[in-house]
Design an enzyme around this catalytic site. Structure first.
Site, PDB file in Angstrom:
ATOM      1  N   SER A 213     -10.091   2.252   2.756  1.00  0.00           N
ATOM      2  CA  SER A 213      -9.120   2.906   1.897  1.00  0.00           C
ATOM      3  C   SER A 213      -8.139   1.966   1.195  1.00  0.00           C
ATOM      4  O   SER A 213      -7.530   2.366   0.206  1.00  0.00           O
ATOM      5  CB  SER A 213      -8.321   3.908   2.728  1.00  0.00           C
TER       6      SER A 213
ATOM      7  N   LYS B  91       0.845  -1.198   0.000  1.00  0.00           N
ATOM      8  CA  LYS B  91       0.000   0.000   0.000  1.00  0.00           C
ATOM      9  C   LYS B  91       0.882   1.250   0.000  1.00  0.00           C
ATOM     10  O   LYS B  91       1.904   1.290   0.704  1.00  0.00           O
ATOM     11  CB  LYS B  91      -0.905  -0.034   1.240  1.00  0.00           C
TER      12      LYS B  91
ATOM     13  N   SER C 117     -10.518   0.147   7.068  1.00  0.00           N
ATOM     14  CA  SER C 117      -9.864   0.217   5.752  1.00  0.00           C
ATOM     15  C   SER C 117      -9.198  -1.063   5.274  1.00  0.00           C
ATOM     16  O   SER C 117      -8.756  -1.131   4.136  1.00  0.00           O
ATOM     17  CB  SER C 117      -8.824   1.340   5.745  1.00  0.00           C
TER      18      SER C 117
END
Lengths: 95, 493
Positions: free
Chosen positions: B159, B79, B183
């Site tokens: 997210s 990420k 998330s």
């Protein structure tokens, strides 16, 4: 509680975000929706409740008070948009 | 060769050890899948082929020497919120334009020390603020899942939308993700993947771009419960660079896979039902209860009375912490700078141009609730409510409950642009945010499909530092539900 246009402009100033009148107007509506949503916390009785400081019960860790890292100013400034001789460069702040 | 991307981490690990193929071949398969599939999904915002090939080569040498480490040669997506030395690290924000850290985050360093290969950096909501991956500066991520008979694009959740999409589409074996209010678990649920948010303090936050420091926690998204267990073992550590990381032994989580849940007490919280929640979510939940009952677990109804206040309290605490954390983006030390007539105007211009709308909204809310005269009414009150939320959980554990079963999300994946009201968007995290507020671990496991053929997830919430139980119970659900894959790989051209 709700915010008016002037409050939004003042808060934007505190947050150092430039907003024009149209943006401030739009934000006022959006922020009031969020503030309206969090209003339901008023239903909760918190008399005598301690505020959360840490989710995990723990004693503060302490490290040795010594230098453990450093000596690479060039790396520290390497991502700065403007830098000179290992200093960050900003517009003049003192006349 | 493309078959190699079908393997789980556990399978790939065993086949690499058996010399069925090399780490280089495995990495090349994934790089090929990214090459053909990423354009349609926009999951990766930077592909690091050179680094991946070099790491894979090193892994092959280790394997040849009989010195394979736990994740030797396993290709992962990272990420964009994790600092990776010399590589794109912007939390998908414009304000970190061009930022390439001089250091490595502790979590990624742990993974590399265990032999993992980095394929690239994954798209995400800007500064992890969002539930649909529509706030990224690098554009929306597309969910590999579509409704039956439809080619409408759907969001992957957020997210960690890039992580979830890449794992579901086999563009990496697994991915790192992070969870502040849901998330990891919400995008896992919306893409038919498995994701765990560990206990607060289980993983070091050092080198993760900070959103809300008292809530942020690193975790993996993978295709199976076992793969999550393997990854968390490597990611978790105590770290002198993060004083909130906890010095507790990291168990071998894989040992919990396959253990019986007979006699375990599973709590069903009556407060996790929402008005307007589709009936199929309730049905899925009942199905989960039935599976665990069949496996010998004892099902008990429990009450977590402050559940409904978790989300409003979160929308005070998280923006307050975000407004402080994001104060560092000032156009001086890194990233974007937009000039102005004086230094304050430079700050204001930089932050106006560098932050997207959702980030500005949250920084504004945070600044307001922390401003003079409002601190007690908002922040202090929210932190007191947070204490009550944690006490709800403590009471349940004291009553002997081993884990709590809930739906992960109130609905399946939706189309981009479908939800425009911020508060409606925030409701996506209504079932996940409680675990962040209380600091306890939570895992999402795919458990079924809705009437449109889209995946839905069940969540297990556990006691602090009892991730092992979540893997144990989670795998029972996985075995009963089976695994879920999109019916075609339309994104691969």
């Amino acid at each position: 509680m709700s915010v008016d246009l002037n409050t939004v402009k003042r808060v934007a100033g505190l947050a150092r975000i430039k907003v024009d009148d149209a943006q401030a107007e739009k934000m006022t509506g959006e922020l009031n929706v969020i503030l309206g949503f969090v209003e339901q916390l008023n239903e909760v009785n918190v008399d005598g409740v301690e505020p959360m400081t840490s989710v995990v019960e723990t004693t503060m860790k302490k490290r040795v008070d010594g230098q453990t890292d450093g000596g690479y100013a060039d790396k520290v400034v390497s991502n700065a948009p403007v830098h000179e001789d290992n200093f960050f460069t900003v517009p003049k702040v003192v006349e | 060769m493309t078959d190699l991307t079908k393997l789980t981490i556990a399978e790939a690990r065993d086949k690499l050890a058996a010399r069925d193929f090399t780490a280089t071949e495995l990495t090349e398969s994934y790089l090929g899948a990214i090459e053909t599939g990423n354009e349609a999904l926009n999951a990766y915002i930077a592909v690091t082929g050179d680094i991946a090939r070099e790491q894979a080569k090193a892994s092959d040498a280790k394997i040849a020497a009989g010195e394979a480490r736990p994740l030797e040669g396993i290709p992962l997506g990272i990420k964009d919120l994790y600092a990776t030395k010399g590589v794109h690290t912007q939390a998908c924000s414009h304000i970190l334009d061009g930022f390439k850290p001089e250091y490595e985050s502790t979590v990624t360093q742990n993974l590399f020390d265990d032999g993992a290969v980095m394929l690239g950096k994954l798209n995400m909501d800007e500064f992890a603020m969002g539930s649909s991956n529509e706030t990224s500066y690098y554009g929306n991520v597309v969910n590999p899942w579509r409704r039956n008979g439809s080619d409408t694009a759907l969001v992957p959740g957020g997210s960690s939308g890039g992580s979830a999409s890449a794992v579901a589409a086999h563009l990496c074996a697994a991915a790192t993700a992070s969870d502040t209010g849901g998330s990891i678990r919400q995008p896992a649920a919306l893409t038919g993947t498995v994701g765990i948010k560990p206990t607060y303090g289980r993983c070091s936050r050092w080198g993760m771009v900070a959103f809300a420091s008292s809530l942020d926690q690193a975790g993996p998204i993978g295709r199976t419960v076992r793969d999550n267990a393997i990854l968390l073992k490597s990611m978790a550590s105590v770290d002198a660079k993060d004083t909130t990381s906890v010095d507790a032994p990291v168990p071998n989580y894989e040992d919990f896979i396959g253990k019986s849940v007979k006699g375990m007490k599973i709590g069903i919280p009556k407060e996790y039902r929402m008005d307007g929640m589709p009936e199929e979510i309730e049905k899925l939940w009942q199905q989960g209860i039935a599976w665990l009952k069949e496996a010998g677990a004892e099902i008990v109804e429990i009450s977590l009375p402050h559940t409904k206040y978790a989300l409003p309290a979160y929308y005070i605490v998280a923006p307050a912490e975000a407004s402080s954390n994001l104060a560092r983006y000032d156009g001086v030390r890194y990233g974007l700078r937009v000039p102005g007539n004086d230094i304050v105007e430079m700050y204001e211009n930089t932050r106006a141009a560098g932050f997207g709308d959702e980030v500005k909204r949250r920084v504004m809310i945070g600044t307001y609730v922390l401003s003079a005269g409002y601190y007690d009414a908002y922040y202090l009150k929210a932190q007191k409510v947070r204490t009550l939320i944690k006490q709800d959980f403590d009471t349940v554990w004291a009553d002997g409950v081993d884990a709590i079963l809930t739906p992960t999300t109130p609905d399946a994946a939706f189309a981009p642009g479908e939800i425009t009201d911020p508060v409606t968007m925030y409701m996506n995290d209504v079932f996940t945010v409680t675990a962040n507020m209380a600091g306890v671990p939570g895992i999402s496991i795919p458990a079924g499909l809705n009437k449109d053929g889209l995946p839905l997830g069940l969540q297990l919430i556990g006691k602090p530092f009892d991730e092992g139980t979540l893997f144990q119970v989670g795998e029972v659900i996985e075995q009963a539900a089976g695994r879920f894959e999109p019916s075609t790989n339309w994104w691969s051209k």
